[in-house]
Scaffold this motif. Structure first.
Motif, mmCIF file in Angstrom:
data_model
loop_
_atom_site.group_PDB
_atom_site.id
_atom_site.type_symbol
_atom_site.label_atom_id
_atom_site.label_comp_id
_atom_site.label_asym_id
_atom_site.label_seq_id
_atom_site.Cartn_x
_atom_site.Cartn_y
_atom_site.Cartn_z
ATOM 1 N N ARG A 1 -16.139 8.572 33.425
ATOM 2 C CA ARG A 1 -16.692 7.456 32.646
ATOM 3 C C ARG A 1 -18.050 7.791 32.052
ATOM 4 O O ARG A 1 -18.460 7.187 31.051
ATOM 5 C CB ARG A 1 -16.825 6.206 33.529
ATOM 6 N N SER A 2 -18.769 8.740 32.676
ATOM 7 C CA SER A 2 -20.113 9.061 32.193
ATOM 8 C C SER A 2 -20.086 9.583 30.753
ATOM 9 O O SER A 2 -21.056 9.443 30.020
ATOM 10 C CB SER A 2 -20.786 10.088 33.107
ATOM 11 N N ILE A 3 -18.949 10.166 30.339
ATOM 12 C CA ILE A 3 -18.875 10.706 28.976
ATOM 13 C C ILE A 3 -19.121 9.579 27.974
ATOM 14 O O ILE A 3 -19.843 9.748 26.997
ATOM 15 C CB ILE A 3 -17.498 11.367 28.704
ATOM 16 N N TYR A 4 -18.529 8.406 28.236
ATOM 17 C CA TYR A 4 -18.787 7.277 27.331
ATOM 18 C C TYR A 4 -20.026 6.471 27.732
ATOM 19 O O TYR A 4 -20.870 6.153 26.882
ATOM 20 C CB TYR A 4 -17.581 6.324 27.244
ATOM 21 N N HIS A 5 -20.146 6.139 29.004
ATOM 22 C CA HIS A 5 -21.195 5.179 29.379
ATOM 23 C C HIS A 5 -22.606 5.698 29.118
ATOM 24 O O HIS A 5 -23.530 4.898 28.970
ATOM 25 C CB HIS A 5 -21.041 4.756 30.841
ATOM 26 N N LEU A 6 -22.789 7.017 29.059
ATOM 27 C CA LEU A 6 -24.138 7.523 28.761
ATOM 28 C C LEU A 6 -24.444 7.461 27.262
ATOM 29 O O LEU A 6 -25.571 7.733 26.847
ATOM 30 C CB LEU A 6 -24.316 8.940 29.313
ATOM 31 N N LYS A 7 -23.434 7.113 26.441
ATOM 32 C CA LYS A 7 -23.718 6.796 25.035
ATOM 33 C C LYS A 7 -23.134 5.418 24.708
ATOM 34 O O LYS A 7 -22.672 5.154 23.584
ATOM 35 C CB LYS A 7 -23.194 7.874 24.086
ATOM 36 N N GLU A 8 -23.193 4.553 25.712
ATOM 37 C CA GLU A 8 -22.573 3.238 25.589
ATOM 38 C C GLU A 8 -23.090 2.494 24.363
ATOM 39 O O GLU A 8 -24.301 2.432 24.136
ATOM 40 C CB GLU A 8 -22.868 2.427 26.857
ATOM 41 N N SER A 9 -22.146 1.966 23.573
ATOM 42 C CA SER A 9 -22.425 1.170 22.368
ATOM 43 C C SER A 9 -22.868 1.992 21.167
ATOM 44 O O SER A 9 -22.994 1.459 20.071
ATOM 45 C CB SER A 9 -23.510 0.108 22.607
ATOM 46 N N ASP A 10 -23.140 3.277 21.363
ATOM 47 C CA ASP A 10 -23.608 4.069 20.224
ATOM 48 C C ASP A 10 -22.584 4.170 19.091
ATOM 49 O O ASP A 10 -22.978 4.076 17.916
ATOM 50 C CB ASP A 10 -24.043 5.467 20.684
ATOM 51 N N PRO A 11 -21.276 4.339 19.378
ATOM 52 C CA PRO A 11 -20.332 4.395 18.250
ATOM 53 C C PRO A 11 -20.371 3.124 17.389
ATOM 54 O O PRO A 11 -20.301 3.199 16.158
ATOM 55 C CB PRO A 11 -18.965 4.561 18.926
ATOM 56 N N SER A 12 -20.515 1.955 18.028
ATOM 57 C CA SER A 12 -20.547 0.698 17.261
ATOM 58 C C SER A 12 -21.810 0.591 16.416
ATOM 59 O O SER A 12 -21.817 -0.086 15.388
ATOM 60 C CB SER A 12 -20.510 -0.512 18.188
ATOM 61 N N ALA A 13 -22.898 1.236 16.871
ATOM 62 C CA ALA A 13 -24.160 1.129 16.138
ATOM 63 C C ALA A 13 -24.045 1.738 14.740
ATOM 64 O O ALA A 13 -24.706 1.283 13.803
ATOM 65 C CB ALA A 13 -25.281 1.798 16.925
ATOM 66 N N PHE A 14 -23.183 2.754 14.585
ATOM 67 C CA PHE A 14 -23.004 3.365 13.259
ATOM 68 C C PHE A 14 -22.443 2.370 12.246
ATOM 69 O O PHE A 14 -22.533 2.582 11.043
ATOM 70 C CB PHE A 14 -22.023 4.541 13.346
ATOM 71 N N VAL A 15 -21.825 1.295 12.728
ATOM 72 C CA VAL A 15 -21.088 0.396 11.841
ATOM 73 C C VAL A 15 -21.995 -0.677 11.214
ATOM 74 O O VAL A 15 -21.648 -1.271 10.197
ATOM 75 C CB VAL A 15 -19.912 -0.260 12.618
ATOM 76 N N GLY B 1 -13.071 6.346 19.499
ATOM 77 C CA GLY B 1 -14.236 5.489 19.264
ATOM 78 C C GLY B 1 -15.193 6.085 18.251
ATOM 79 O O GLY B 1 -15.718 5.383 17.379
ATOM 80 N N SER B 2 -15.405 7.392 18.326
ATOM 81 C CA SER B 2 -16.310 8.048 17.381
ATOM 82 C C SER B 2 -15.713 8.067 15.977
ATOM 83 O O SER B 2 -16.414 7.816 14.991
ATOM 84 C CB SER B 2 -16.615 9.483 17.826
ATOM 85 N N LEU B 3 -14.413 8.362 15.907
ATOM 86 C CA LEU B 3 -13.734 8.375 14.600
ATOM 87 C C LEU B 3 -13.913 7.021 13.905
ATOM 88 O O LEU B 3 -14.303 6.959 12.734
ATOM 89 C CB LEU B 3 -12.245 8.666 14.803
ATOM 90 N N PHE B 4 -13.660 5.927 14.634
ATOM 91 C CA PHE B 4 -13.781 4.593 14.038
ATOM 92 C C PHE B 4 -15.237 4.308 13.659
ATOM 93 O O PHE B 4 -15.520 3.735 12.605
ATOM 94 C CB PHE B 4 -13.286 3.519 15.012
ATOM 95 N N GLY B 5 -16.152 4.696 14.513
ATOM 96 C CA GLY B 5 -17.559 4.379 14.263
ATOM 97 C C GLY B 5 -18.165 5.164 13.104
ATOM 98 O O GLY B 5 -19.022 4.654 12.389
ATOM 99 N N LEU B 6 -17.701 6.381 12.931
ATOM 100 C CA LEU B 6 -18.364 7.268 11.965
ATOM 101 C C LEU B 6 -17.836 7.128 10.538
ATOM 102 O O LEU B 6 -18.411 7.694 9.621
ATOM 103 C CB LEU B 6 -18.234 8.727 12.424
ATOM 104 N N HIS B 7 -16.732 6.401 10.357
ATOM 105 C CA HIS B 7 -16.161 6.273 9.005
ATOM 106 C C HIS B 7 -16.240 4.830 8.522
ATOM 107 O O HIS B 7 -15.643 3.941 9.138
ATOM 108 C CB HIS B 7 -14.697 6.728 9.007
ATOM 109 N N ARG B 8 -16.922 4.604 7.412
ATOM 110 C CA ARG B 8 -17.015 3.243 6.866
ATOM 111 C C ARG B 8 -15.626 2.660 6.625
ATOM 112 O O ARG B 8 -15.360 1.491 6.895
ATOM 113 C CB ARG B 8 -17.798 3.239 5.551
ATOM 114 N N ARG B 9 -14.719 3.490 6.138
ATOM 115 C CA ARG B 9 -13.341 3.062 5.872
ATOM 116 C C ARG B 9 -12.694 2.432 7.109
ATOM 117 O O ARG B 9 -11.843 1.559 6.995
ATOM 118 C CB ARG B 9 -12.545 4.302 5.428
ATOM 119 N N LEU B 10 -13.121 2.871 8.287
ATOM 120 C CA LEU B 10 -12.497 2.412 9.532
ATOM 121 C C LEU B 10 -13.327 1.344 10.245
ATOM 122 O O LEU B 10 -13.181 1.131 11.447
ATOM 123 C CB LEU B 10 -12.247 3.615 10.455
ATOM 124 N N ARG B 11 -14.199 0.639 9.500
ATOM 125 C CA ARG B 11 -15.087 -0.357 10.134
ATOM 126 C C ARG B 11 -14.305 -1.469 10.836
ATOM 127 O O ARG B 11 -14.725 -1.944 11.888
ATOM 128 C CB ARG B 11 -16.059 -0.940 9.099
#
Lengths: 318, 66
Positions: free
Chosen positions: A133-147, A211-221
């Motif tokens: 879980r640490s792989i995600y929780h140590l960057k928790e919410s960061d993918p959504s911040a790109f949006v 999660g990163s794919l969705f967060g990093l592409h405007r098309r996938l907001r």
């Protein structure tokens, strides 16, 4: 964080290319889905905190981006074909997105790691789960911040209201990723960002990549916000079970406190995410309605695949 | 399209869910205990089945709808 250990020809190429821009040769095909997932995870990480032994210019290097693009297309195709195969009514645009999200979450019958932790898991299993879980929780919410900059007014304000709480309401001590790091430390695990990437199983890498794919592409907001909603909507009750399991195993303290915080926080966030973010986004941009459901379903699906793999590795899937 | 104002109420009753409350500094529960609020938005339990009253803990979702 340092570059991860390669798990095949493609991830080996990626690690070599990021460490040295002069490294010659074209990228080989991936040896396995795990090799492919680690390669994409490593490339995405360039847009978060990066690696101390990688060249920071690699993030926008056309050759590197070309490889990343190929991997993202393959991942998105895979996620969409799973959704197409599973979705109950084809082509039907939901007119009430929050209700559709609720129905989707209610119909989720994936295995629950939190149930296992609450009742049966031993200490080694729980520590392994925390490392994963640490792989995600140590960057928790960061993918959504790109949006944030990609949303219309209401959804943007609502996402910021949610993210502000995720990031500690202005108090660094209460930032969720930091609470998790404190929990890892108290449990005798390494709290540094990315410390356990070499332990992450393929299903975990794919879950993070989605999660990163969705967060990093405007098309996938839309998919990114649907993913966020499903995540928050399946967090409160499992977080309580996690805290109960940690207590049972004597890990009460900062790690149990992390999950405790999520019982309360995510009961708020799920309302904001489903109604104020996804509901208003679908009203303002109706073509995003189905994308929201695609993202939400994918969030549940990748978690189910991860949980299935973890439980099977423990012989706890029966 | 003309720019418009949006509804942004301090109190929101979520269907079959909690009451969202924005901008509160403290909340008194049914026993008279006052709880400080550290977040801009809180969710108050309306089903009375929460394990951490007065806050919502998501338990309403496992209660059959009447």
């Amino acid at each position: 964080m340092r570059l991860p250990k390669p798990r095949g020809g493609l991830s080996e190429w990626v690690v070599a290319r990021l460490a040295d821009a002069g490294a010659a040769g074209a990228a080989p095909a991936a040896d396995s889905l795990e090799d492919e997932a680690l390669a994409l995870w490593t490339l995405h990480e360039l847009s978060y905190r990066g690696f101390e032994d990688a060249d920071d210019h690699a993030e926008w290097d056309p050759e590197v981006l070309h490889v990343r693009h190929g991997l993202e297309v393959a991942l998105e195709d895979r996620l969409r074909s799973r959704w197409e195969a599973a979705r109950p009514v084809a082509g039907d645009l939901p007119d009430d997105v929050p209700a559709a999200l609720e129905a989707l979450v209610a119909a989720d019958d994936g295995p629950s790691l939190a149930d296992h932790v609450r009742r049966r898991a031993d200490l080694d299993q729980v520590l392994e789960l925390l490392r994963q879980r640490s792989i995600y929780h140590l960057k928790e919410s960061d993918p959504s911040a790109f949006v944030v900059p990609r949303l219309p007014v209401r959804a943007k304000a609502a996402l910021m209201e949610l993210q502000y709480d995720e990031y500690g309401d202005g108090d660094p001590n209460r930032l969720h990723a930091h609470l998790f790091a404190r929990g890892l430390e108290a449990a005798g695990l390494r709290p540094e960002y990315g410390a356990y990437i070499d332990d992450a199983i393929a299903e975990n890498l794919e879950m993070n990549n989605a999660g990163s794919l969705f967060g990093l592409h405007r098309r996938l907001r839309g998919a990114a916000m649907g993913h966020l909603a499903a995540f928050e909507m399946t967090s409160s009750i499992p977080s309580r079970k996690m805290a109960q399991g940690l207590d049972r195993l004597g890990l009460d303290g900062p790690m149990a406190a992390y999950y405790d915080e999520h019982v309360e926080a995510d009961a708020i966030h799920e309302q904001l995410a489903a109604r104020d973010i996804c509901g208003t986004l679908a009203e303002d941009e109706p073509d995003q309605a189905m994308e929201i459901l695609f993202g939400a379903w994918t969030c549940l699906d990748v978690e189910a695949r991860f949980a299935t793999a973890m439980l099977a590795s423990w012989g706890a899937d029966r | 399209m003309r720019e418009r104002d949006f509804d942004h109420p301090e109190v929101v009753l979520c269907p079959d869910g909690p009451m969202l409350l924005r901008g509160a500094r403290s909340v008194q529960d049914a026993d008279g205990t006052v709880h400080p609020v550290r977040r801009p938005v809180v969710a108050l339990c309306r089903c009375e089945k929460s394990s951490r009253l007065p806050w919502c803990d998501g338990t309403h979702k496992v209660i059959p709808k009447g």
